[in-house]
Design a protein around this motif. Structure first.
Motif, PDB file in Angstrom:
ATOM      1  N   GLU A 151       0.811  -1.745  -0.356  1.00 13.88           N
ATOM      2  CA  GLU A 151       0.441  -0.291  -0.305  1.00 13.88           C
ATOM      3  C   GLU A 151       0.892   1.533  -0.432  1.00 13.88           C
ATOM      4  O   GLU A 151       0.224   1.953  -0.885  1.00 13.88           O
ATOM      5  CB  GLU A 151      -1.078  -0.323   1.032  1.00 13.88           C
ATOM      6  N   GLY A 152       1.901   1.464   1.148  1.00 12.52           N
ATOM      7  CA  GLY A 152       2.875   2.316   0.736  1.00 12.52           C
ATOM      8  C   GLY A 152       3.685   2.913  -0.416  1.00 12.52           C
ATOM      9  O   GLY A 152       3.893   3.810  -1.148  1.00 12.52           O
ATOM     10  N   GLU A 153       3.715   1.725  -1.621  1.00  8.72           N
ATOM     11  CA  GLU A 153       5.048   1.381  -2.378  1.00  8.72           C
ATOM     12  C   GLU A 153       3.695   2.680  -3.236  1.00  8.72           C
ATOM     13  O   GLU A 153       3.996   3.401  -4.342  1.00  8.72           O
ATOM     14  CB  GLU A 153       5.176   0.547  -2.228  1.00  8.72           C
ATOM     15  N   THR A 154       2.191   1.836  -3.329  1.00  8.69           N
ATOM     16  CA  THR A 154       0.990   2.051  -4.235  1.00  8.69           C
ATOM     17  C   THR A 154       0.718   3.917  -4.407  1.00  8.69           C
ATOM     18  O   THR A 154       1.855   4.575  -5.111  1.00  8.69           O
ATOM     19  CB  THR A 154       0.190   1.596  -4.327  1.00  8.69           C
ATOM     20  N   THR A 155       1.072   3.922  -2.825  1.00 12.45           N
ATOM     21  CA  THR A 155       0.638   5.318  -3.236  1.00 12.45           C
ATOM     22  C   THR A 155       1.904   6.359  -3.355  1.00 12.45           C
ATOM     23  O   THR A 155       1.604   7.335  -3.284  1.00 12.45           O
ATOM     24  CB  THR A 155       0.867   5.413  -1.317  1.00 12.45           C
ATOM     25  N   ALA A 156       3.209   5.787  -2.620  1.00 12.12           N
ATOM     26  CA  ALA A 156       4.622   6.431  -3.565  1.00 12.12           C
ATOM     27  C   ALA A 156       4.611   6.823  -5.075  1.00 12.12           C
ATOM     28  O   ALA A 156       4.248   7.825  -5.490  1.00 12.12           O
ATOM     29  CB  ALA A 156       5.515   5.546  -2.511  1.00 12.12           C
ATOM     30  N   LEU A 157       3.606   5.791  -5.782  1.00 17.42           N
ATOM     31  CA  LEU A 157       4.402   5.660  -7.025  1.00 17.42           C
ATOM     32  C   LEU A 157       3.056   6.011  -7.020  1.00 17.42           C
ATOM     33  O   LEU A 157       3.527   7.630  -8.065  1.00 17.42           O
ATOM     34  CB  LEU A 157       3.950   4.232  -7.525  1.00 17.42           C
ATOM     35  N   TYR A 158       1.887   6.235  -7.207  1.00 20.72           N
ATOM     36  CA  TYR A 158       1.229   7.541  -7.487  1.00 20.72           C
ATOM     37  C   TYR A 158       1.487   8.744  -7.391  1.00 20.72           C
ATOM     38  O   TYR A 158       1.147   9.593  -8.186  1.00 20.72           O
ATOM     39  CB  TYR A 158      -0.341   6.837  -6.559  1.00 20.72           C
ATOM     40  N   ILE A 159       2.086   8.734  -6.002  1.00 20.54           N
ATOM     41  CA  ILE A 159       2.248  10.179  -5.524  1.00 20.54           C
ATOM     42  C   ILE A 159       3.379  10.990  -6.698  1.00 20.54           C
ATOM     43  O   ILE A 159       3.548  11.957  -7.215  1.00 20.54           O
ATOM     44  CB  ILE A 159       2.781  11.030  -4.284  1.00 20.54           C
ATOM     45  N   THR A 160       4.311  10.328  -7.150  1.00 19.50           N
ATOM     46  CA  THR A 160       5.437  10.424  -7.871  1.00 19.50           C
ATOM     47  C   THR A 160       5.007  10.693  -8.783  1.00 19.50           C
ATOM     48  O   THR A 160       5.779  11.615 -10.180  1.00 19.50           O
ATOM     49  CB  THR A 160       6.260   8.875  -8.004  1.00 19.50           C
ATOM     50  N   LYS A 161       3.752   9.917  -9.573  1.00 15.58           N
ATOM     51  CA  LYS A 161       3.417  10.169 -11.157  1.00 15.58           C
ATOM     52  C   LYS A 161       2.686  11.273 -11.228  1.00 15.58           C
ATOM     53  O   LYS A 161       2.285  12.087 -12.235  1.00 15.58           O
ATOM     54  CB  LYS A 161       3.004   8.860 -11.703  1.00 15.58           C
ATOM     55  N   LEU A 162       2.165  12.099 -10.069  1.00 12.00           N
ATOM     56  CA  LEU A 162       1.188  13.324 -10.174  1.00 12.00           C
ATOM     57  C   LEU A 162       2.541  14.182 -10.303  1.00 12.00           C
ATOM     58  O   LEU A 162       2.036  15.207 -10.549  1.00 12.00           O
ATOM     59  CB  LEU A 162       0.351  12.856  -9.136  1.00 12.00           C
ATOM     60  N   LEU A 163       2.964  14.114  -9.438  1.00 14.70           N
ATOM     61  CA  LEU A 163       4.102  14.904  -9.007  1.00 14.70           C
ATOM     62  C   LEU A 163       5.003  15.538  -9.951  1.00 14.70           C
ATOM     63  O   LEU A 163       5.783  16.580 -10.119  1.00 14.70           O
ATOM     64  CB  LEU A 163       4.892  15.433  -7.683  1.00 14.70           C
ATOM     65  N   ASP A 164       5.240  14.496 -10.893  1.00 15.89           N
ATOM     66  CA  ASP A 164       6.395  14.253 -12.045  1.00 15.89           C
ATOM     67  C   ASP A 164       6.434  15.373 -13.104  1.00 15.89           C
ATOM     68  O   ASP A 164       5.362  16.088 -13.494  1.00 15.89           O
ATOM     69  CB  ASP A 164       5.886  13.494 -12.772  1.00 15.89           C
ATOM     70  N   GLY A 165       7.481  16.264 -13.376  1.00 16.42           N
ATOM     71  CA  GLY A 165       8.033  17.174 -13.464  1.00 16.42           C
ATOM     72  C   GLY A 165       7.358  18.359 -13.226  1.00 16.42           C
ATOM     73  O   GLY A 165       7.573  19.942 -13.514  1.00 16.42           O
ATOM     74  N   ARG A 166       6.689  18.258 -11.763  1.00 17.62           N
ATOM     75  CA  ARG A 166       6.187  19.631 -11.405  1.00 17.62           C
ATOM     76  C   ARG A 166       7.365  19.616 -10.297  1.00 17.62           C
ATOM     77  O   ARG A 166       7.133  21.001  -9.443  1.00 17.62           O
ATOM     78  CB  ARG A 166       4.764  19.447 -10.739  1.00 17.62           C
ATOM     79  N   THR A 167       7.843  18.624  -9.462  1.00 13.24           N
ATOM     80  CA  THR A 167       9.110  18.993  -8.418  1.00 13.24           C
ATOM     81  C   THR A 167       9.746  17.927  -8.095  1.00 13.24           C
ATOM     82  O   THR A 167       9.815  16.782  -8.829  1.00 13.24           O
ATOM     83  CB  THR A 167       8.646  19.260  -7.203  1.00 13.24           C
ATOM     84  N   LYS A 168      11.068  17.624  -7.617  1.00  8.35           N
ATOM     85  CA  LYS A 168      11.648  16.615  -7.439  1.00  8.35           C
ATOM     86  C   LYS A 168      11.352  16.141  -6.293  1.00  8.35           C
ATOM     87  O   LYS A 168      10.715  16.908  -5.516  1.00  8.35           O
ATOM     88  CB  LYS A 168      13.046  16.906  -6.641  1.00  8.35           C
ATOM     89  N   VAL A 169      11.131  14.446  -6.045  1.00  6.20           N
ATOM     90  CA  VAL A 169      10.253  13.747  -5.575  1.00  6.20           C
ATOM     91  C   VAL A 169      11.810  12.772  -5.430  1.00  6.20           C
ATOM     92  O   VAL A 169      11.950  12.014  -6.474  1.00  6.20           O
ATOM     93  CB  VAL A 169       8.621  12.972  -6.492  1.00  6.20           C
ATOM     94  N   THR A 170      11.343  12.470  -3.829  1.00  2.00           N
ATOM     95  CA  THR A 170      12.812  11.648  -3.866  1.00  2.00           C
ATOM     96  C   THR A 170      11.631  10.335  -2.672  1.00  2.00           C
ATOM     97  O   THR A 170      10.255  11.040  -1.953  1.00  2.00           O
ATOM     98  CB  THR A 170      13.615  12.397  -2.597  1.00  2.00           C
ATOM     99  N   ARG A 171      11.697   9.433  -2.274  1.00  5.00           N
ATOM    100  CA  ARG A 171      11.709   8.234  -1.366  1.00  5.00           C
ATOM    101  C   ARG A 171      12.643   7.981  -0.693  1.00  5.00           C
ATOM    102  O   ARG A 171      13.405   7.653  -0.683  1.00  5.00           O
ATOM    103  CB  ARG A 171      11.810   7.505  -1.878  1.00  5.00           C
ATOM    104  N   LEU A 172      12.471   7.828   0.866  1.00  3.64           N
ATOM    105  CA  LEU A 172      13.118   7.459   2.109  1.00  3.64           C
ATOM    106  C   LEU A 172      13.325   6.252   1.882  1.00  3.64           C
ATOM    107  O   LEU A 172      12.965   5.317   0.607  1.00  3.64           O
ATOM    108  CB  LEU A 172      12.103   7.304   3.258  1.00  3.64           C
ATOM    109  N   ALA A 173      15.307   5.432   1.907  1.00  2.00           N
ATOM    110  CA  ALA A 173      15.711   4.318   1.245  1.00  2.00           C
ATOM    111  C   ALA A 173      14.831   3.523   2.435  1.00  2.00           C
ATOM    112  O   ALA A 173      14.676   3.167   3.936  1.00  2.00           O
ATOM    113  CB  ALA A 173      16.722   4.650   1.459  1.00  2.00           C
ATOM    114  N   HIS A 174      15.286   2.387   1.608  1.00  2.00           N
ATOM    115  CA  HIS A 174      14.479   0.741   2.810  1.00  2.00           C
ATOM    116  C   HIS A 174      15.997   0.187   2.245  1.00  2.00           C
ATOM    117  O   HIS A 174      16.698   0.211   1.177  1.00  2.00           O
ATOM    118  CB  HIS A 174      13.736   0.221   1.623  1.00  2.00           C
TER     119      HIS A 174
END
Length: 193
Positions: free
Chosen positions: A146-169
């Motif tokens: 669920e966390g990865e799905t949400t992260a991917l969704y938000i990343t796609k929404l913000l693509d090209g609008r700002t830098k998006v990073t993800r906490l390391a795992h």
């Protein structure tokens, strides 16, 4: 076995997450031994939650007023936003005393099986916050499906609008490679720096 009012108290405590009958019973007996002042303080705290606790109009965090303490704090970097699942996650991040940006609380994660869709979460207000001043959005959701799905969704929404990073795992400090599962090792290799 107990008087009805006492049984009602046990039932009330058992509605808390992770509290079974025995623990609820122990809480009820503890409450029974409280003095009048403690009981009134407890009742006041519980009754004030509904009217006294709000969601920050900017980030969705818990607040006493229209904005939370982080959104009102001018000393924080308002150009970096850390996206978290719940207000509890903010407390964890703040405990490291290193992050000085602001937050955005989703109040859940996308979970199709449970019927939780992007429109059920606090995502659109995040998109509305993005402007030319925003330097980075850090996605700090759990490393679950669920966390990865949400992260991917938000990343796609913000693509090209700002830098998006993800906490390391990956492998935790003090962990041992021979006790680490293959998926965690894969994430550690992908997130190496």
């Amino acid at each position: 076995m107990y008087p009805k009012k006492f049984e009602d108290l046990i039932q009330a405590y058992s509605k808390l997450p992770g509290v079974g009958r025995k623990t609820a019973e122990r809480y009820a007996f503890t409450t029974l031994n409280w003095n009048e002042e403690w009981i009134n303080e407890f009742i006041t705290s519980l009754s004030s939650i509904k009217d006294g606790i709000k969601r920050c109009e900017v980030c969705g965090n818990l607040s006493d007023g229209d904005k939370c303490e982080f959104c009102m704090n001018d000393t924080r970097n308002h150009n970096v936003i850390c996206v978290v699942q719940s207000p509890k996650d903010i407390a964890a991040i703040e405990s490291m005393q290193e992050y000085n940006g602001v937050y955005h609380v989703l109040n859940g994660l996308i979970n199709i099986q449970k019927g939780i869709l992007p429109e059920n979460l606090n995502i659109q207000s995040l998109v509305n916050r993005i402007n030319d001043d925003i330097e980075e959005v850090i996605i700090a959701t759990d490393p679950t499906v669920e966390g990865e799905t949400t992260a991917l969704y938000i990343t796609k929404l913000l693509d090209g609008r700002t830098k998006v990073t993800r906490l390391a795992h990956g492998i935790p400090m003090g962990g041992h490679l021979d006790y680490t599962d293959a998926h965690t090792l894969l994430k550690a290799f992908e997130g190496r720096k």
